[in-house]
Design a protein around this motif. Sequence first.
Motif, short mmCIF file in Angstrom:
data_model
loop_
_atom_site.label_atom_id
_atom_site.label_comp_id
_atom_site.label_asym_id
_atom_site.label_seq_id
_atom_site.Cartn_x
_atom_site.Cartn_y
_atom_site.Cartn_z
N THR A 1 -15.63 4.64 -12.63
CA THR A 1 -16.38 3.45 -12.32
C THR A 1 -15.53 2.75 -11.24
OG1 THR A 1 -17.83 3.15 -14.10
CG2 THR A 1 -17.65 1.16 -12.83
N LEU A 2 -14.22 2.53 -11.66
CA LEU A 2 -13.03 1.80 -10.80
C LEU A 2 -13.01 2.55 -9.37
CD1 LEU A 2 -10.48 0.91 -13.27
CD2 LEU A 2 -12.03 -0.68 -12.06
N ILE A 3 -12.99 3.79 -9.40
CA ILE A 3 -12.84 4.84 -8.23
C ILE A 3 -14.06 4.50 -7.52
CG2 ILE A 3 -12.98 7.02 -7.23
CD1 ILE A 3 -11.09 7.68 -9.69
N MET A 4 -15.34 4.51 -7.75
CA MET A 4 -16.60 4.59 -7.00
C MET A 4 -16.59 2.64 -6.50
SD MET A 4 -18.01 6.91 -6.82
CE MET A 4 -19.76 6.06 -6.01
N CYS A 5 -16.20 1.65 -7.28
CA CYS A 5 -16.07 0.48 -7.00
C CYS A 5 -15.25 0.41 -5.48
CB CYS A 5 -15.66 -0.61 -8.00
SG CYS A 5 -16.94 -0.81 -9.18
N PHE A 6 -14.14 1.07 -5.89
CA PHE A 6 -13.04 0.99 -4.58
C PHE A 6 -13.66 1.71 -3.40
CE2 PHE A 6 -9.75 3.41 -2.13
CZ PHE A 6 -8.91 2.52 -2.09
N ILE A 7 -14.30 2.99 -3.54
CA ILE A 7 -14.95 3.67 -2.35
C ILE A 7 -15.96 2.68 -1.81
CG2 ILE A 7 -16.11 5.40 -1.51
CD1 ILE A 7 -14.82 6.97 -3.77
N ILE A 8 -16.71 1.97 -2.44
CA ILE A 8 -17.65 1.28 -2.04
C ILE A 8 -17.18 0.24 -1.38
CG2 ILE A 8 -20.01 -0.20 -2.76
CD1 ILE A 8 -20.49 1.67 -4.98
N SER A 9 -16.26 -0.52 -1.96
CA SER A 9 -15.54 -1.80 -1.36
C SER A 9 -15.11 -1.29 -0.01
CB SER A 9 -14.59 -2.28 -2.10
OG SER A 9 -15.42 -2.87 -3.27
N GLU A 10 -14.35 -0.23 0.05
CA GLU A 10 -13.52 0.24 1.13
C GLU A 10 -14.63 0.49 2.41
OE1 GLU A 10 -10.04 1.08 3.25
OE2 GLU A 10 -10.38 0.44 1.49
N ILE A 12 -17.75 -0.87 2.70
CA ILE A 12 -18.28 -2.03 2.96
C ILE A 12 -17.36 -2.72 4.08
CG2 ILE A 12 -19.00 -4.27 2.23
CD1 ILE A 12 -20.13 -2.99 -0.24
N ILE A 13 -16.13 -3.05 3.87
CA ILE A 13 -15.26 -3.81 4.47
C ILE A 13 -14.90 -2.99 6.12
CG2 ILE A 13 -12.85 -4.54 4.60
CD1 ILE A 13 -12.73 -4.75 1.66
N ARG A 14 -14.79 -1.63 5.79
CA ARG A 14 -14.62 -1.25 7.12
C ARG A 14 -15.83 -1.26 8.05
NH1 ARG A 14 -10.84 3.27 7.70
NH2 ARG A 14 -9.43 3.23 5.89
N GLY A 15 -16.95 -1.19 7.50
CA GLY A 15 -18.21 -1.36 8.29
C GLY A 15 -18.17 -2.95 8.57
N PHE A 16 -17.99 -3.79 7.97
CA PHE A 16 -18.15 -5.09 8.41
C PHE A 16 -17.11 -5.91 8.54
CE2 PHE A 16 -21.86 -4.04 5.94
CZ PHE A 16 -22.84 -4.31 6.73
N TYR A 17 -15.81 -4.93 9.21
CA TYR A 17 -14.53 -5.40 9.49
C TYR A 17 -14.47 -6.95 10.32
CZ TYR A 17 -9.49 -6.16 11.03
OH TYR A 17 -8.36 -6.66 11.24
N TYR A 18 -15.41 -7.12 11.17
CA TYR A 18 -15.42 -8.06 12.09
C TYR A 18 -15.45 -9.37 11.48
CZ TYR A 18 -17.25 -11.35 15.74
OH TYR A 18 -17.37 -12.47 16.35
N TYR A 19 -16.29 -9.41 10.31
CA TYR A 19 -16.57 -10.56 9.40
C TYR A 19 -15.27 -11.08 8.68
CZ TYR A 19 -21.16 -9.83 11.30
OH TYR A 19 -22.31 -9.67 11.84
#
Length: 316
Positions: A1-10, A12-19
Motif C-alpha cells: 500500500t505504501l509503495i502504491m501510494c508513493f508511485i501514485i503520488s510521484e 501525480i506530482i510529475r504530471g502537475f509539476y507546474y502547479y
Amino acid sequence: TLIMCFIISEVIIRGFYYYFSNYNMEMWRYASEIKRPISNNKLPFHHFPNREGIYYGVNIATNSIGFRDNEYSIEKYPGKKRILFLGDSFTFGWGVPLDSLYSKLLEQMLNEDGREIEVINAGIGNYNSRMEVELFKLKGMDLNPDLVILMYFINDVEPTPKRISSFSYFIRSKSYLYGVLFDRYLKLKTLIFDNFSWRKYYTKLYSIDSEALLDNYESLKELSNICKQNKIKLLIVNIPELRELKNYPFPFATEYIRKFANDNDVYFFDLLPHFRDYDPPSLWVSNEDPHANSKTNMIIAKVIYEMISEKGPNWF
C-alpha cells in the motif's frame, strides 16, 4: 500500500509539476539534475559537464568543465589574459540568463576597451568558501588565470555538506515527491520557528567558537597562498545580503572578510555602498527569491569594471 501510494503520488506530482513549482522546488530540480556527487569530503558535489535545462524560467547549461559558461580551451591564446570568478549561486547566476551575468558583462566591457580578456564563471550553487577553494585547486588552476575574483557572500561560512549515500542520492535526485516534501518541510520549519531571524542565524555563524568559521578562514588563507605562490592576483568582492540595505544588519560579516583581506595583503572591495539607495526587492530575481537579478548583475559588473580600469591595464 505504501509503495502504491508513493508511485501514485510521484506520477501525480510529475504530471502537475507546474502547479507545485516554486523557488525551493526549482532549486531542488537544479541540484538533482545538474549536480553530481564526487569523492571529495571537502567538495561533495560539482556540476555534470554538458548538461542543460530550464530552471526557474532560465536556461542553464554547463560546458565540458562543468561550469555555467561558454566553452574555453584549457590553454590561453598568446597575448590573452584570464579572469576566473569563484563564488556560489550569485556568481553561478541563479534566475539570470548567461549573457546577463556579471562575469559575462565584465568580459564584454573589458574587451570593448580593446583588451583581450577571457572572464570565466566558476560559480556553483550552494558552495561555501571551502568548496570554492577546492574547486579552484581541482579545475581552476588548470585554466591558468591571471586574476581570481572571489565573490564573497555572508553564508559562505556555512559548514560543508556531508557526502550522502548512493541510495539517498538516488531518492533525493529522482523523486519529485521528495522535492515537494522537502519544500513543505522548509515552509513548516519557517512557520514553527517564526521567531527565527536571518540576523540570529548569521550572527551564530560568525561566532568566535564556530568550527565552520575557522575552516572558512583557513580555506581563504590557502587560496591566498596559492595565488601568491603562482603570481596570480587575488581580489575579494563582498556581496551584501540584499534583504535590507539602508540600515545593513550584518556589518560583522563584512568586517570579518575585510579584516582577512587586510591581514593577508589581499585586494578587497565592498559592494554595499553601491546598493544602499536601492529598494531591495527591485534587486531580486523574484519576490520569493532575493538572488541578484539582471539589473543587479549589471551594477556589479560596472562597479568591478570601474575598479579594474582605475588600477590600469597592467594591474594583472
